[in-house]
Scaffold this motif. Structure first.
Motif, PDB file in Angstrom:
ATOM      1  N   LYS A  45       0.827  -1.211   0.000  1.00 24.80           N
ATOM      2  CA  LYS A  45       0.000   0.000   0.000  1.00 24.80           C
ATOM      3  C   LYS A  45       0.861   1.259   0.000  1.00 24.80           C
ATOM      4  O   LYS A  45       0.585   2.208  -0.733  1.00 24.80           O
ATOM      5  N   VAL A  46       1.880   1.246   0.861  1.00 24.30           N
ATOM      6  CA  VAL A  46       2.730   2.420   0.997  1.00 24.30           C
ATOM      7  C   VAL A  46       3.492   2.689  -0.300  1.00 24.30           C
ATOM      8  O   VAL A  46       3.564   3.833  -0.770  1.00 24.30           O
ATOM      9  N   ALA A  47       4.019   1.616  -0.912  1.00 22.63           N
ATOM     10  CA  ALA A  47       4.752   1.784  -2.166  1.00 22.63           C
ATOM     11  C   ALA A  47       3.819   2.357  -3.233  1.00 22.63           C
ATOM     12  O   ALA A  47       4.202   3.246  -3.999  1.00 22.63           O
ATOM     13  N   ALA A  48       2.578   1.867  -3.254  1.00 21.99           N
ATOM     14  CA  ALA A  48       1.599   2.368  -4.218  1.00 21.99           C
ATOM     15  C   ALA A  48       1.338   3.848  -3.971  1.00 21.99           C
ATOM     16  O   ALA A  48       1.312   4.662  -4.895  1.00 21.99           O
ATOM     17  N   PHE A  49       1.163   4.200  -2.713  1.00 20.76           N
ATOM     18  CA  PHE A  49       0.863   5.583  -2.333  1.00 20.76           C
ATOM     19  C   PHE A  49       1.985   6.515  -2.797  1.00 20.76           C
ATOM     20  O   PHE A  49       1.737   7.563  -3.397  1.00 20.76           O
ATOM     21  N   GLU A  50       3.225   6.113  -2.528  1.00 18.99           N
ATOM     22  CA  GLU A  50       4.376   6.943  -2.894  1.00 18.99           C
ATOM     23  C   GLU A  50       4.533   7.033  -4.411  1.00 18.99           C
ATOM     24  O   GLU A  50       4.822   8.097  -4.951  1.00 18.99           O
ATOM     25  N   ASP A  51       4.344   5.910  -5.074  1.00 20.45           N
ATOM     26  CA  ASP A  51       4.493   5.887  -6.523  1.00 20.45           C
ATOM     27  C   ASP A  51       3.432   6.769  -7.184  1.00 20.45           C
ATOM     28  O   ASP A  51       3.718   7.527  -8.107  1.00 20.45           O
ATOM     29  N   ASP A  52       2.213   6.684  -6.669  1.00 20.33           N
ATOM     30  CA  ASP A  52       1.139   7.537  -7.199  1.00 20.33           C
ATOM     31  C   ASP A  52       1.448   9.005  -6.949  1.00 20.33           C
ATOM     32  O   ASP A  52       1.206   9.849  -7.802  1.00 20.33           O
ATOM     33  N   THR A  55       3.890  10.231  -9.450  1.00 19.22           N
ATOM     34  CA  THR A  55       3.258  10.416 -10.760  1.00 19.22           C
ATOM     35  C   THR A  55       2.384  11.666 -10.757  1.00 19.22           C
ATOM     36  O   THR A  55       2.365  12.427 -11.721  1.00 19.22           O
ATOM     37  N   ARG A  56       1.671  11.856  -9.645  1.00 17.69           N
ATOM     38  CA  ARG A  56       0.803  13.029  -9.545  1.00 17.69           C
ATOM     39  C   ARG A  56       1.637  14.309  -9.663  1.00 17.69           C
ATOM     40  O   ARG A  56       1.262  15.239 -10.372  1.00 17.69           O
TER      41      ARG A  56
END
Lengths: 239, 158
Positions: A45-52, A55-56
């Protein structure tokens, strides 16, 4: 199969039937295993959050570039001159009005930041200085809170007191002093630092210094963390 | 891509441009997420329809939150578009525990963050990571990944 691989296959959704049985068994009986699964699920979840978020940020840059390009559309010189003349005359005739508008916008947008650093627990016996300060702050007794924040900052040197001091000063209609405190706070780094530019914008708005207000709103937008939408809306109103 | 078309489409719902630009970005991000999770493989519509479908869902969500839905429903028959809403998960908040883990994750070196992201979020296999980075072989990637997990645990238990 080792446990490590088993967890990773679970997260990727590629467990075979026999692996699934083993996995369920371990989850039920092996506390360390269960903890490891939880950790990696959270990591996912955390990796997804940071990656998003990265990108944002990239998309925000594209957006900003897009706006700049739009501004670069060539216009005939006389049109520029005419617009300038118009802007000057509008500014001249509407200065009085804009002062009033800035005050309205300030009232609409400014709200003292809530106390997030020192939770006040009811029925607490110990009435120490910090509790007293934030108690006043939460009740809206900013004069009393201000004195205590200053004292606490001298004693503890914790930067967040500068931030709350500035909030109290803004409420007390003392924007100049608030600016000094916020600028000092910006030189430090704590969880509230990212919010300081928003409140600086508020202080300049109160002083009717629209240039500096806008400058700080732009920083708020570029940081893309706190009050970004509010800042965008306010900026369009000021432009 | 389709930015101005999207902004025009969104204006029908009475939202201003800066909000729509935000939604456009979020819709893009959502599509990227779908691509990563493999959901896009089953999609048969064009990219544009998909983007607009997600955007429409987000617009409705926003309008509902602003409690404008009453008036919007009254106007709905006036807005003619054949775009079907595509539901997306709008909850990207982290739990308290995850927020804490995030602070530790960010203390890891950039290389570690990258490898863990490729493996756990983007779902690359060890072999795919070797192909898309300059790691020499599968063993170095595996070693790096377990070293990174170990460092993360050390940060947590410090």
């Amino acid at each position: 199969m080792d446990k490590d691989k088993l967890i990773d296959n679970f997260l990727k959704g590629t467990l075979s039937d026999s692996e699934r049985t083993l996995f369920d068994e371990l989850i039920a009986n092996d506390a360390t295993f269960k903890e490891e699964v939880k950790l990696r699920q959270n990591l996912q979840k955390v990796a997804a959050f940071e990656d998003d978020a990265a990108t944002r940020a990239m998309l925000v840059d594209f957006e900003a570039e897009h706006h700049q390009k739009q501004k670069r559309v060539p216009v005939k010189l006389w049109l520029v001159a005419a617009s300038l003349a118009l802007i000057i005359s509008i500014t001249y005739f509407t200065t009085q009005k804009s002062t009033a508008d800035a005050q309205v916008l300030f009232t609409e947008n400014f709200e003292p930041y809530r106390n997030v650093v020192h939770p006040i627990v009811r029925s607490t016996e110990q009435q120490d200085l910090r509790t007293e300060a934030f108690n006043h702050y939460e009740k809206g007794e900013y004069k009393e809170a201000l004195v205590l924040f200053e004292k606490l900052f001298k004693e503890e040197k914790t930067p967040h007191y500068l931030f709350y001091k500035a909030n109290a000063l803004l409420r007390l209609n003392r924007p100049e002093e608030a600016i000094v405190a916020l600028k000092a706070h910006l030189k430090t780094k704590d969880t509230l630092t990212q919010k300081s530019n928003w409140y600086l914008a508020m202080a300049y708005l109160k002083l009717n210094d629209l240039e500096n207000a806008k400058k700080n709103l732009k920083i708020v937008i570029a940081q893309n963390k706190y009050n970004v939408k509010k800042a965008k809306i306010l900026l369009t109103k000021l432009d | 891509m389709y930015r101005s078309a999207f902004l025009n489409f969104g204006k029908n719902y009475g939202l201003d441009e800066s909000l729509l630009a935000d939604i456009y970005q979020e819709a893009f991000l959502a599509i990227r997420k779908h691509a990563i999770s493999g959901k896009l493989d089953q999609v048969k519509s064009s990219f544009k329809t998909y983007l607009f479908g997600i955007g429409k869902y987000m617009i409705f969500d926003l309008l509902k939150k602003e409690e404008k839905n009453v008036s919007i429903e009254n106007h709905m028959h006036l807005i003619h578009d054949s775009i079907e809403e595509i539901q997306v998960d709008l909850n990207n908040e982290l739990t308290q525990e995850q927020k804490l883990l995030r602070t530790f994750f960010k203390q890891l070196g950039k290389k570690c963050q990258f490898v863990l992201t490729l493996f756990y979020y983007r779902g690359l296999t060890i072999e795919e990571i070797v192909e898309s980075t300059d790691y020499e072989n599968a063993n170095t990637v595996k070693a790096q990944k377990s070293r990174c997990l170990k460092s993360l645990k050390q940060l947590i238990n410090r």
